[in-house]
Design a protein around this motif. Structure first.
Motif, mmCIF file in Angstrom:
data_model
loop_
_atom_site.group_PDB
_atom_site.id
_atom_site.type_symbol
_atom_site.label_atom_id
_atom_site.label_comp_id
_atom_site.label_asym_id
_atom_site.label_seq_id
_atom_site.Cartn_x
_atom_site.Cartn_y
_atom_site.Cartn_z
ATOM 1 N N THR A 1 0.821 -1.209 0.000
ATOM 2 C CA THR A 1 0.000 0.000 0.000
ATOM 3 C C THR A 1 0.856 1.261 0.000
ATOM 4 O O THR A 1 2.066 1.227 0.193
ATOM 5 C CB THR A 1 -0.960 0.030 1.204
ATOM 6 N N PHE A 2 0.195 2.375 -0.193
ATOM 7 C CA PHE A 2 0.846 3.663 -0.425
ATOM 8 C C PHE A 2 1.723 4.071 0.757
ATOM 9 O O PHE A 2 1.325 3.977 1.917
ATOM 10 C CB PHE A 2 -0.226 4.726 -0.657
ATOM 11 N N SER A 3 2.916 4.531 0.432
ATOM 12 C CA SER A 3 3.863 4.961 1.444
ATOM 13 C C SER A 3 3.847 6.488 1.536
ATOM 14 O O SER A 3 4.340 7.177 0.640
ATOM 15 C CB SER A 3 5.272 4.479 1.077
ATOM 16 N N PRO A 4 3.274 7.067 2.581
ATOM 17 C CA PRO A 4 3.114 8.525 2.650
ATOM 18 C C PRO A 4 4.442 9.252 2.837
ATOM 19 O O PRO A 4 5.360 8.754 3.493
ATOM 20 C CB PRO A 4 2.211 8.723 3.871
ATOM 21 N N SER A 5 4.530 10.432 2.251
ATOM 22 C CA SER A 5 5.690 11.296 2.484
ATOM 23 C C SER A 5 5.410 12.165 3.705
ATOM 24 O O SER A 5 4.300 12.161 4.240
ATOM 25 C CB SER A 5 5.958 12.168 1.253
ATOM 26 N N HIS A 6 6.416 12.923 4.131
ATOM 27 C CA HIS A 6 6.270 13.710 5.364
ATOM 28 C C HIS A 6 6.798 15.136 5.211
ATOM 29 O O HIS A 6 7.477 15.656 6.100
ATOM 30 C CB HIS A 6 6.982 13.012 6.524
ATOM 31 N N PHE A 7 6.501 15.762 4.102
ATOM 32 C CA PHE A 7 6.928 17.146 3.904
ATOM 33 C C PHE A 7 6.136 18.074 4.833
ATOM 34 O O PHE A 7 4.918 17.958 4.945
ATOM 35 C CB PHE A 7 6.708 17.574 2.451
ATOM 36 N N HIS B 1 13.275 9.525 6.934
ATOM 37 C CA HIS B 1 13.712 10.034 5.631
ATOM 38 C C HIS B 1 15.078 10.716 5.730
ATOM 39 O O HIS B 1 15.454 11.210 6.795
ATOM 40 C CB HIS B 1 12.692 11.036 5.097
ATOM 41 N N PRO B 2 15.809 10.788 4.621
ATOM 42 C CA PRO B 2 17.129 11.440 4.660
ATOM 43 C C PRO B 2 17.061 12.957 4.805
ATOM 44 O O PRO B 2 18.034 13.571 5.227
ATOM 45 C CB PRO B 2 17.757 11.041 3.321
ATOM 46 N N ASP B 3 15.931 13.591 4.413
ATOM 47 C CA ASP B 3 15.769 15.041 4.534
ATOM 48 C C ASP B 3 16.938 15.761 3.851
ATOM 49 O O ASP B 3 17.206 15.518 2.688
ATOM 50 C CB ASP B 3 15.640 15.422 6.004
ATOM 51 N N THR B 4 17.651 16.598 4.570
ATOM 52 C CA THR B 4 18.766 17.349 3.970
ATOM 53 C C THR B 4 20.038 16.526 3.905
ATOM 54 O O THR B 4 21.033 16.957 3.320
ATOM 55 C CB THR B 4 19.067 18.616 4.788
ATOM 56 N N LEU C 1 10.512 11.649 1.135
ATOM 57 C CA LEU C 1 9.714 10.619 0.467
ATOM 58 C C LEU C 1 10.345 9.238 0.603
ATOM 59 O O LEU C 1 9.682 8.289 1.004
ATOM 60 C CB LEU C 1 9.560 10.979 -1.015
ATOM 61 N N HIS C 2 11.631 9.118 0.257
ATOM 62 C CA HIS C 2 12.284 7.814 0.281
ATOM 63 C C HIS C 2 12.672 7.430 1.704
ATOM 64 O O HIS C 2 12.910 8.276 2.553
ATOM 65 C CB HIS C 2 13.518 7.832 -0.624
#
Length: 279
Positions: free
Chosen positions: A160-166, A235-238, A254-255
């Motif tokens: 199922t869909f993997s949400p991003s966290h922006f 997430h790796p972010d910056t 995202l990743h």
């Protein structure tokens, strides 16, 4: 075992490869000029782990100078499957379908080779059918193809869909994911586009499962959506690039590149496979 989908699926596969490589170095059977197929064969165990790079699942092409004024535009042929995976998928015992975030990019939709609409394409006299129309049709076509393959006898898992966290912006407008701890259950909720993609998956999975059972095929839901919603810290972010890199780079929320969250997917999958052997 085969993965169909985008780069998030590839991250999952790399994690599994690392796990298996502790006991044996696999034979690399990868092919394609751009990594369309990444395949590792573990000879001792007669086990092949493959990733079919197919971000839209259906046939697609990138069109430049398309008259839209937005740069690259993808043409999606929603009733034609990507041959990168359809030619080989019937030989696998387990198939994991994993796709989603690429559908947010501008795209024109085609059925029977006729353009019927688009998503954010900015083309004159072309109706915007939204990203969700293209996504639902692609998922539907994928399951119809798997259910209709004469020689396919494997178990299909829909991841199922993997949400991003922006936060505080989108991926290309200042969004970031600086959090270092998971959310508590009452701190966040699934909403917006992520919720819509998730609902589409559940709807199409239910229909595909009922159709597949008529042929004796098994469909399973590898549901990671709500679990991963609670992990903005994964997430790796910056930190996905060198701190002194002078290029303009976006934060990656995202990743899943940090240890922990995505490894949970493997635990879920292993448990589900073990349950199949007991049923």
């Amino acid at each position: 075992m085969a993965f169909l989908g985008d780069s998030v699926a590839r991250n999952h596969m790399q994690s599994l490869i690392c796990l298996l490589s502790r006991v044996e170095y696999p034979k690399d059977d990868s092919s394609g000029d751009h990594g369309e197929l990444t395949s590792k064969h573990y000879i001792t165990y007669n086990f092949t782990l493959a990733n079919f790079w197919s971000p839209y699942l259906v046939k697609y092409e990138k069109v430049q100078n398309n008259g839209s004024g937005i740069g690259n535009l993808f043409n999606l042929y929603l009733d034609e499957l990507d041959e990168e995976w359809t030619r080989k998928i019937s030989e696998f015992d387990y198939v994991i379908v994993s796709a989603g975030h690429w559908f947010a990019l501008p795209a024109a939709f085609y059925i029977n080779r006729e353009r019927i609409g688009c998503h954010s394409c900015k083309l004159e006299n072309v109706s915007d059918l939204t990203t969700f129309y293209g996504y639902q049709m692609a998922i539907r076509s994928t399951f119809e193809a798997l259910n209709g393959m004469e020689n396919y006898k494997g178990i299909t898992y829909l991841r199922t869909f993997s949400p991003s966290h922006f936060e505080n912006g989108t991926w290309d407008h200042g969004g970031h994911c600086h959090r270092t701890k998971p959310y508590k259950r009452n701190e966040t909720t699934l909403e917006g586009d992520s919720l819509k993609y998730y609902i589409i998956q559940l709807e199409e999975f239910k229909k595909a499962k009922e159709e597949g059972e008529k042929r004796g095929l098994k469909h399973r839901l590898l549901d990671i959506t709500r679990v991963m919603l609670l992990r903005p810290d994964g997430h790796p972010d910056t930190h996905g690039h060198w701190i002194h890199d002078q290029r303009i780079l976006h934060n990656d929320c995202l990743h899943w590149c940090l240890p922990g969250p995505i490894d949970t997917w493997n635990d879920f999958l292993l448990h589900m496979i073990q349950m199949e052997s007991k049923s």
